[in-house]
Scaffold this motif. Structure first.
Motif, PDB file in Angstrom:
ATOM      1  N   ASN A  14       0.859  -1.184   0.000  1.00 28.78           N
ATOM      2  CA  ASN A  14       0.000   0.000   0.000  1.00 28.78           C
ATOM      3  C   ASN A  14       0.893   1.230   0.000  1.00 28.78           C
ATOM      4  O   ASN A  14       1.500   1.578   1.018  1.00 28.78           O
ATOM      5  N   ARG A  31       1.694   4.921   0.255  1.00 30.62           N
ATOM      6  CA  ARG A  31       0.977   6.014   0.904  1.00 30.62           C
ATOM      7  C   ARG A  31       1.116   7.347   0.154  1.00 30.62           C
ATOM      8  O   ARG A  31       0.267   8.224   0.281  1.00 30.62           O
ATOM      9  N   GLU A  32       2.217   7.521  -0.573  1.00 25.59           N
ATOM     10  CA  GLU A  32       2.386   8.734  -1.371  1.00 25.59           C
ATOM     11  C   GLU A  32       3.215   8.404  -2.600  1.00 25.59           C
ATOM     12  O   GLU A  32       3.954   7.424  -2.628  1.00 25.59           O
ATOM     13  N   ALA A  79       0.528   6.308  -5.791  1.00 27.73           N
ATOM     14  CA  ALA A  79      -0.066   6.027  -4.489  1.00 27.73           C
ATOM     15  C   ALA A  79      -1.205   5.022  -4.623  1.00 27.73           C
ATOM     16  O   ALA A  79      -1.844   4.911  -5.678  1.00 27.73           O
ATOM     17  N   ARG A 126       9.337   3.210   5.023  1.00 32.46           N
ATOM     18  CA  ARG A 126       8.965   2.418   3.852  1.00 32.46           C
ATOM     19  C   ARG A 126       9.701   1.081   3.825  1.00 32.46           C
ATOM     20  O   ARG A 126       9.150   0.076   3.381  1.00 32.46           O
ATOM     21  N   CYS A 168       7.807  -1.069   6.037  1.00 36.06           N
ATOM     22  CA  CYS A 168       6.598  -1.487   5.334  1.00 36.06           C
ATOM     23  C   CYS A 168       6.903  -2.622   4.362  1.00 36.06           C
ATOM     24  O   CYS A 168       6.153  -3.595   4.264  1.00 36.06           O
ATOM     25  N   SER A 207      -2.972   9.909   5.970  1.00 35.28           N
ATOM     26  CA  SER A 207      -3.022   8.908   4.906  1.00 35.28           C
ATOM     27  C   SER A 207      -1.720   8.810   4.149  1.00 35.28           C
ATOM     28  O   SER A 207      -1.454   7.820   3.496  1.00 35.28           O
ATOM     29  N   THR A 208      -0.922   9.891   4.231  1.00 38.76           N
ATOM     30  CA  THR A 208       0.351   9.846   3.520  1.00 38.76           C
ATOM     31  C   THR A 208       1.524   9.614   4.443  1.00 38.76           C
ATOM     32  O   THR A 208       2.582   9.191   4.012  1.00 38.76           O
ATOM     33  N   PRO A 225       3.989   7.867   7.137  1.00 40.16           N
ATOM     34  CA  PRO A 225       4.278   6.503   7.554  1.00 40.16           C
ATOM     35  C   PRO A 225       3.992   6.314   9.031  1.00 40.16           C
ATOM     36  O   PRO A 225       4.032   7.250   9.823  1.00 40.16           O
ATOM     37  N   CYS A 230       2.460  -1.158   7.074  1.00 39.59           N
ATOM     38  CA  CYS A 230       2.028  -0.340   5.936  1.00 39.59           C
ATOM     39  C   CYS A 230       0.751   0.422   6.225  1.00 39.59           C
ATOM     40  O   CYS A 230       0.270   1.145   5.367  1.00 39.59           O
TER      41      CYS A 230
END
Length: 477
Positions: A287, A289-290, A314, A342, A345, A463-464, A466, A477
């Motif tokens: 997923n 995020r950005e 994204a 990341r 993630c 939402s963006t 981490p 994630c």
């Protein structure tokens, strides 16, 4: 009778009047099945597979015995067909019997070919990846025992996991991803500590030979970062006599001082190896995020025009190895801390999708990646103990804690606080209503640092942005 003899060895001969040879084959087959089932039942399927996997000589012996057994079985099937052969002049039945018997024999023997191939691949991998010639490179490694509980005297094991940016055309090695996995050998619970590449004032400790050059620690400003310690070890390899990997040893000892943990083993994988690993696994679902750039070079705080070669959009994405590599190391539009998140993630995403059946099908490709791109100093005599530990880790929790800017100031790190956070993260979790234990590693009397954690309130994080703090790696994630 011939078909029955192929499914239940010896039964066709037994029912055809060949009682001695048929009974012997049937008894041997039943004893073998019962013994194998008992072994798997007692150890469990995963532990049984690991037990054989780390003993390539035993596995080879079993494969050879299996091939011999298949030849004997094929011979018994042919003998059963001959005993029950159609009498003349039934030519048509004889042709059908011959064809039927041939197909049975081929069906029995054909699986032996890939089995032998897998075992030979596995033997080659174990012999190449795990070898005493690597050398440990540390002092005071945990004393691993033997027998049913090899970890009885080792309550916790710490493993350094390094992702290097080494690739053709780029001199030296920079450790752009540094994670130390601390494993509770009783429960199998693990915590992954992510260390920033740009930590400054890195403590070296008296056991690190580099302290002869940097007695006050690796402290020369922005040029002396944690990810340069490896190169310092290689540059001053004369301080590490007889050590085949001075850079790895220097990095291990530095990370041990940073986290306050004795590090027992090290594992290194390079950029190309990571990309190939993801491809060998069939890609990875993440997923995003950005929007993340592929490529991108920053000079004087600006992205060089034309240096970005594409984007990872994204949202839920299935990434190939090349994309996964850039997802994990890109920082042109973000920073080191976002990249660490990341990477966490990515670890979680790979752990989530590991399926034994799929991985077995892809094993030749995975083995090649490990052989060509992974380095470890785990010696072969410790593999049996590791098999036991991996079984426990299958039942435990894997949590992750990257030391982002929310926890540490990389330009002026408080290493006492870092060590306190580490100790609190690996301490046994308190039961409900019990205060959390605190075990500071420093001699100071101040209150140990609290382990940062992701908020559990109904207000979700950006939402963006981490996730921060100590979280289950599967939820990273």
């Amino acid at each position: 009778m011939t078909a029955l003899g192929a499914v239940l060895p010896g039964s066709g001969l037994l029912l055809s009047g060949r009682r001695i040879i048929g009974g012997l084959l049937l008894f041997s087959f039943v004893a073998l099945v019962v013994g194998a089932a008992a072994f798997i039942y007692v150890k469990g399927p995963t532990a049984a597979a690991l037990y054989l996997g780390v003993r390539p000589n035993l596995l080879t012996a079993l494969v050879v015995a299996g091939v011999v057994g298949l030849v004997v079985l094929a011979a018994s099937v042919i003998h059963t067909a001959v005993v029950n052969w159609p009498s003349r002049p039934q030519t048509g039945k004889r042709v059908l019997a011959t064809l039927f018997t041939t197909l049975l024999v081929v069906g029995l023997i054909a699986p032996a070919a890939p089995a032998v191939q897998y075992v030979m691949i596995h033997r080659d991998l174990v012999g190449t990846l795990f070898t005493d010639s690597h050398g440990r490179g540390t002092e005071g490694a945990s004393p691993i025992g033997s027998g049913e509980d090899a970890w009885r005297d080792v309550p916790r094991l710490n493993v350094m996991l390094i992702g290097s940016d080494a690739y053709p055309g780029r001199p030296g090695i920079r450790t752009d991803s540094m994670i130390v996995a601390s494993i509770d050998t009783r429960s199998g619970d693990s915590v992954l500590f992510g260390v920033p590449r740009n930590l400054q004032n890195v403590p070296l400790g008296p056991s690190n030979p580099l302290s002869q050059i940097y007695p006050e620690g690796y402290n020369c400003g922005r040029k002396c970062l944690m990810n340069e310690v490896w190169n310092e070890g290689d540059t001053h390899k004369d301080l590490f006599p007889g050590d085949p990997m001075p850079g790895m040893t220097a990095t291990r000892l530095a990370l041990s001082e940073v986290l306050g943990l004795g590090i027992d083993y090290g594992v290194v994988i390079d950029i190309q190896g990571f990309s190939a690993l993801v491809d060998a696994m069939g890609g990875v679902d993440v997923n995003v995020r950005e929007r993340i750039p592929i490529g991108g070079k920053v000079e004087n705080g600006r992205i060089v025009p034309g240096s970005i070669n594409g984007w990872i959009e994204a949202g839920p994405q299935h990434l190939n190895g090349y994309q996964a590599m850039w997802f994990s190391r890109s920082r042109a539009t973000t920073d080191d801390f976002d990249r660490m998140a990341r990477q966490r993630c990515m670890v979680g995403a790979l752990v989530n999708q590991v399926n034994p059946g799929t991985m077995l099908d892809r094993y030749p490709e995975l083995a090649k990646v490990a052989k060509d791109h992974v380095y470890t100093d785990v010696p072969p005599q410790h593999l049996g103990a590791w098999a036991e530990l991996v079984s426990r880790m299958q039942q435990g929790k894997i949590r992750s804690l990257p030391f982002t800017d929310k926890i540490v100031k990389v330009g002026n790190p408080d290493y006492d606080r870092i060590r306190d956070v580490v100790q609190n993260a690996i301490s046994p979790q308190p039961t409900e209503g019990t205060p959390a234990p605190s075990t500071p590693t420093s001699t100071s009397s101040r209150t140990p640092a609290e382990v940062p954690s992701t908020p559990t309130s109904t207000s979700s994080p950006s939402s963006t942005g981490p996730k921060q703090g100590l979280v289950n790696v599967k939820d990273a994630c």
